[in-house]
Design a protein around this motif. Structure first.
Motif, PDB file in Angstrom:
ATOM      1  N   ARG A 114       0.792  -1.230   0.000  1.00  0.00           N
ATOM      2  CA  ARG A 114       0.000   0.000   0.000  1.00  0.00           C
ATOM      3  C   ARG A 114       0.828   1.285   0.000  1.00  0.00           C
ATOM      4  NH1 ARG A 114      -5.048  -0.654  -0.420  1.00  0.00           N
ATOM      5  NH2 ARG A 114      -5.905  -2.725  -0.015  1.00  0.00           N
ATOM      6  N   GLY A 122      -5.544  -9.474  -4.176  1.00  0.00           N
ATOM      7  CA  GLY A 122      -4.612  -8.419  -4.543  1.00  0.00           C
ATOM      8  C   GLY A 122      -3.184  -8.669  -4.121  1.00  0.00           C
ATOM      9  N   ASP A 123      -2.987  -9.326  -2.981  1.00  0.00           N
ATOM     10  CA  ASP A 123      -1.628  -9.514  -2.488  1.00  0.00           C
ATOM     11  C   ASP A 123      -1.534 -10.812  -1.708  1.00  0.00           C
ATOM     12  OD1 ASP A 123       1.059  -8.732  -2.138  1.00  0.00           O
ATOM     13  OD2 ASP A 123       0.644  -7.897  -0.157  1.00  0.00           O
ATOM     14  N   VAL A 176      -9.166  -7.257  -2.615  1.00  0.00           N
ATOM     15  CA  VAL A 176      -9.368  -5.863  -3.010  1.00  0.00           C
ATOM     16  C   VAL A 176     -10.384  -5.771  -4.136  1.00  0.00           C
ATOM     17  CG1 VAL A 176      -6.993  -5.268  -2.374  1.00  0.00           C
ATOM     18  CG2 VAL A 176      -7.508  -5.927  -4.733  1.00  0.00           C
ATOM     19  N   GLY A 188      -8.187  -1.086  -6.236  1.00  0.00           N
ATOM     20  CA  GLY A 188      -7.221  -1.518  -5.238  1.00  0.00           C
ATOM     21  C   GLY A 188      -7.674  -1.293  -3.815  1.00  0.00           C
TER      22      GLY A 188
END
Length: 457
Positions: free
Chosen positions: A209, A380-381, A394, A399
């Motif tokens: 982020r 997303g991650d 996300v 995002g």
């Protein structure tokens, strides 16, 4: 499930690593919760304070290997390990034997009244296995929050300073001081103030982020500490090397070493909160090792004693000895039964290949989650170390965190017999903390259920 049925379950398969002889399978005989679990939950609603919630609506009656069995005969895949507590398994045979032997001798004397050998042996083991080859001492307590409270006490006594800095997204407990250290309001802090004073907050390195390198993130945090607190006022900084409740945030390389260097140069105690990351969970005995840092003080709990309540502060002898006699302790701190369990658990961590096992499970987690991510950009991650891995969900267009999707996936997984836990400041992270006694096949099946839940969400 009757006693006879329970005994039958325990006799149908060889013992998995670290658990009773339970069939290592996902088995759904009823919906979740089944009728017997519903009866217990109804009793809970009448007898237990409403503030004590639960994630999985079952009545657990047995657990081991990689499963939790409920009163209705359902067998759920365990990807939470009691929030990183049952790392060696829910009933590791050596832990069970050690506990049984100690119970037969005595359950309590209070170490501050009549000392016993097992407390000293746990302290010796912690002094040996925690990072750094300097002289160390330890003190034992009951919970992670209690360990954190005492680490702050010790740092303040040693430095003769009062201020403490914690970090964005951090979680350190539910007592008054540790709530002040904790970043997230709901459900941990809301309505429970006022909180302890002289607690300040600095920004955490959050690569997904903030996009900052470790050194750049450290410079930002240090600037805030110098300007808003001042090193002359600062007793300690406390940080989880990998944040737990905050979303398994792994700081960028160089962030933690830069903080340690700044602390050393400014007579500030560096406290590593390894309550969730400690004891092989991250593929090293302690997560600090993964980042090449040596804390001044380290707090531990959760996985330390195979499921029994125990916690510790371990650190440099000169810091640990700053307190006057009687300034540290507690009626149950270092209870002999918990100490016996800890000695057996630490032996398992060192000699049963559990550090290597954590890395093997981590490889399975990362590989399967990467496959899911390739097919669905809502994941997303993916991040973590060892058997401490998280998936952050996300909105792929913006995002932005998607807490609703995360909750839907977790609820669907539990309904299909897979225990998963959510976390994160924004409520959009699923964390994977399987017991190290789980099999690869069971872990992969659990992740297949996660993939199906995400696809259907």
């Amino acid at each position: 499930m009757s006693t006879t049925e329970s005994a039958t379950l325990h006799a149908t398969a060889p013992a998995p690593l670290g658990g009773p002889t339970l069939p290592q399978e996902r088995r759904m005989l009823t919906s979740i919760p089944g009728p017997r679990s519903q009866q217990l939950l109804a009793r809970k609603a009448e007898a237990v304070a409403a503030g004590v919630g639960h994630t999985v609506p079952i009545q657990a009656v047995a657990a081991g290997g990689g499963v939790v069995v409920d009163a209705d005969g359902n067998s759920l895949i365990d990807l939470g390990a009691g929030i990183a507590v049952t790392t060696v398994g829910n009933a590791h045979p050596e832990v069970v034997a050690a506990v049984q032997a100690q119970v037969a001798q005595f359950t309590h004397t209070c170490f501050m009244i009549s000392p016993y050998e097992s407390y000293v042996a746990v302290a010796e083991a912690l002094n040996r296995i925690t990072p750094g080859d300097h002289a160390k001492k330890s003190a034992l307590f009951n919970s992670g929050a209690e360990a954190v409270e005492n680490a702050v006490k010790i740092a303040r006594k040693y430095t003769r300073k009062q201020a403490v800095v914690a970090f964005d997204h951090g979680y350190h407990g539910r007592t008054n001081l540790t709530m002040a250290l904790t970043a997230k309001s709901m459900p941990y802090k809301s309505g429970f103030g006022p909180f302890a004073s002289e607690v300040y907050r600095a920004p955490m390195s959050y690569p997904f982020r903030d996009g900052l390198s470790g050194p750049d993130a450290a410079r930002k945090a240090i600037s805030i500490m110098e300007k808003q607190v001042g090193a002359d006022n600062l007793a300690a900084i406390i940080i989880e090397p990998i944040q737990g409740e905050g979303g398994f945030i792994v700081p960028a390389d160089g962030f933690l070493p830069a903080l340690v260097d700044w602390c050393r140069a400014n007579d500030v105690v560096f406290i590593a909160d390894e309550v969730q990351t400690g004891f092989a969970r991250t593929g090293a005995m302690f997560a600090s090792e993964r980042f090449g840092i040596v804390p001044d003080l380290i707090t531990t709990a959760k996985g330390i004693a195979g499921g029994l309540p125990l916690a510790a502060v371990t650190g440099r002898s000169e810091i640990m000895d700053a307190s006057h006699a009687g300034g540290l302790g507690g009626t149950y701190g270092g209870n002999p039964i918990a100490c016996a369990a800890a000695i057996a658990a630490i032996d398992a961590f060192e000699n049963d290949g559990l550090i290597e096992r954590a890395n093997e499970l981590g490889a399975v987690l990362i590989e399967r989650l990467a496959e899911i991510q390739a097919a669905d950009p809502r994941l997303g991650d993916i991040r973590g170390r060892g058997a401490m891995v998280a998936a952050e969900f996300v909105d792929p267009a913006t995002g932005e965190p998607d807490a609703g999707l995360t909750a839907a996936v977790a609820t669907a997984c539990i309904a299909q017999g897979v225990i998963v836990l959510t976390c994160g400041t924004y409520g959009n992270v699923i964390r994977f903390l399987p017991p190290l006694s789980i099999s690869d096949d069971l872990l992969r099946e659990g992740l297949d259920v996660v993939a199906a839940a995400l696809s259907a969400a």
